[in-house]
Design a protein around this motif. Structure first.
Motif, short mmCIF file in Angstrom:
data_model
loop_
_atom_site.label_atom_id
_atom_site.label_comp_id
_atom_site.label_asym_id
_atom_site.label_seq_id
_atom_site.Cartn_x
_atom_site.Cartn_y
_atom_site.Cartn_z
N LEU A 14 17.13 7.89 52.34
CA LEU A 14 17.16 8.94 53.40
C LEU A 14 17.90 10.36 53.08
O LEU A 14 18.44 11.01 53.67
CB LEU A 14 17.94 8.52 54.64
CG LEU A 14 16.92 7.53 55.30
CD1 LEU A 14 17.92 6.80 56.46
CD2 LEU A 14 15.77 7.75 55.77
N SER A 15 17.83 10.52 51.69
CA SER A 15 18.30 11.43 51.00
C SER A 15 17.68 12.91 51.62
O SER A 15 16.73 13.03 51.69
CB SER A 15 18.34 11.61 49.48
OG SER A 15 17.15 11.45 49.12
N GLY A 16 18.67 13.76 52.12
CA GLY A 16 18.55 15.03 52.53
C GLY A 16 17.54 14.88 53.83
O GLY A 16 17.25 15.87 54.38
N ALA A 17 17.62 13.86 54.57
CA ALA A 17 17.09 13.76 55.98
C ALA A 17 17.82 14.58 56.89
O ALA A 17 18.90 14.48 56.81
CB ALA A 17 17.05 12.24 56.33
N ALA A 37 22.04 14.00 53.49
CA ALA A 37 21.69 14.05 54.82
C ALA A 37 22.43 14.86 55.81
O ALA A 37 23.74 14.76 55.78
CB ALA A 37 21.71 12.61 55.23
N ASN A 38 21.68 15.42 57.01
CA ASN A 38 22.39 16.12 58.09
C ASN A 38 22.47 15.13 59.14
O ASN A 38 21.68 14.62 59.73
CB ASN A 38 21.48 17.51 58.57
CG ASN A 38 22.42 17.96 59.44
OD1 ASN A 38 23.56 17.88 60.09
ND2 ASN A 38 21.86 19.06 60.04
N LEU A 39 23.77 14.64 59.27
CA LEU A 39 24.21 13.68 60.23
C LEU A 39 24.94 14.29 61.51
O LEU A 39 25.67 13.61 62.24
CB LEU A 39 24.89 12.31 59.53
CG LEU A 39 23.97 11.83 58.61
CD1 LEU A 39 24.90 10.80 57.87
CD2 LEU A 39 22.91 10.96 59.38
N THR A 40 24.91 15.55 61.57
CA THR A 40 25.60 16.37 62.52
C THR A 40 25.39 15.83 64.19
O THR A 40 24.02 15.48 64.46
CB THR A 40 25.20 17.82 62.69
OG1 THR A 40 25.63 18.25 61.42
CG2 THR A 40 25.88 18.61 63.84
N ASP A 41 26.29 15.37 64.90
CA ASP A 41 26.27 14.86 66.08
C ASP A 41 25.60 13.55 66.23
O ASP A 41 24.91 13.11 67.19
CB ASP A 41 25.73 15.86 66.95
CG ASP A 41 26.53 17.11 67.20
OD1 ASP A 41 27.68 16.79 67.09
OD2 ASP A 41 25.89 18.27 67.45
N THR A 42 25.35 12.90 65.05
CA THR A 42 24.66 11.26 65.11
C THR A 42 25.53 10.39 65.71
O THR A 42 26.64 10.33 65.43
CB THR A 42 24.14 11.07 63.80
OG1 THR A 42 23.19 12.24 63.42
CG2 THR A 42 23.44 9.72 63.63
N ASN A 43 24.82 9.65 66.45
CA ASN A 43 25.55 8.34 66.96
C ASN A 43 25.43 7.13 66.00
O ASN A 43 24.49 6.78 65.89
CB ASN A 43 25.21 8.05 68.25
CG ASN A 43 26.12 6.94 68.90
OD1 ASN A 43 26.96 6.35 68.24
ND2 ASN A 43 25.70 6.73 70.27
#
Length: 93
Positions: A14-17, A37-43
């Motif tokens: 999931l690189s760069g997802a 990866a952009n996991l901003t505000d991810t639960n």
């Protein structure tokens, strides 16, 4: 009705997802490549992140309560912190 954990294959690339705001509660991401990866505000509550590569990932606002981070490669919280064990996220054996 009980919600099921998202079906994500272990060792997934999931690189760069862009997973901004995703609900990955209880997801099994063991060994996944989340480099950049952009996991901003991810639960990620109770997610299995064992041996996951999070190098360069954006974890701003991500909820990692109860997540298993054993062996995870985490980005430093601050550029001047390179010893991740000092953050209390990883304990040395």
């Amino acid at each position: 009705m009980v919600a099921e954990s998202p079906k994500i294959q272990s060792d997934a690339d999931l690189s760069g997802a862009n997973l901004t705001g995703a609900d990955l509660t209880g997801a099994n991401l063991r060994g996944a490549n989340l480099t950049g990866a952009n996991l901003t505000d991810t639960n990620l509550i109770s997610a299995n992140l064992t041996d996951t590569n999070l190098t360069g990932a954006n974890l701003n606002g991500a909820n990692l309560d109860g997540a298993n981070l054993d062996g995870a490669n985490l980005p430093p919280v601050h550029p001047w912190i390179t010893d991740q064990s000092a953050l209390g996220l990883i304990t040395e054996p």
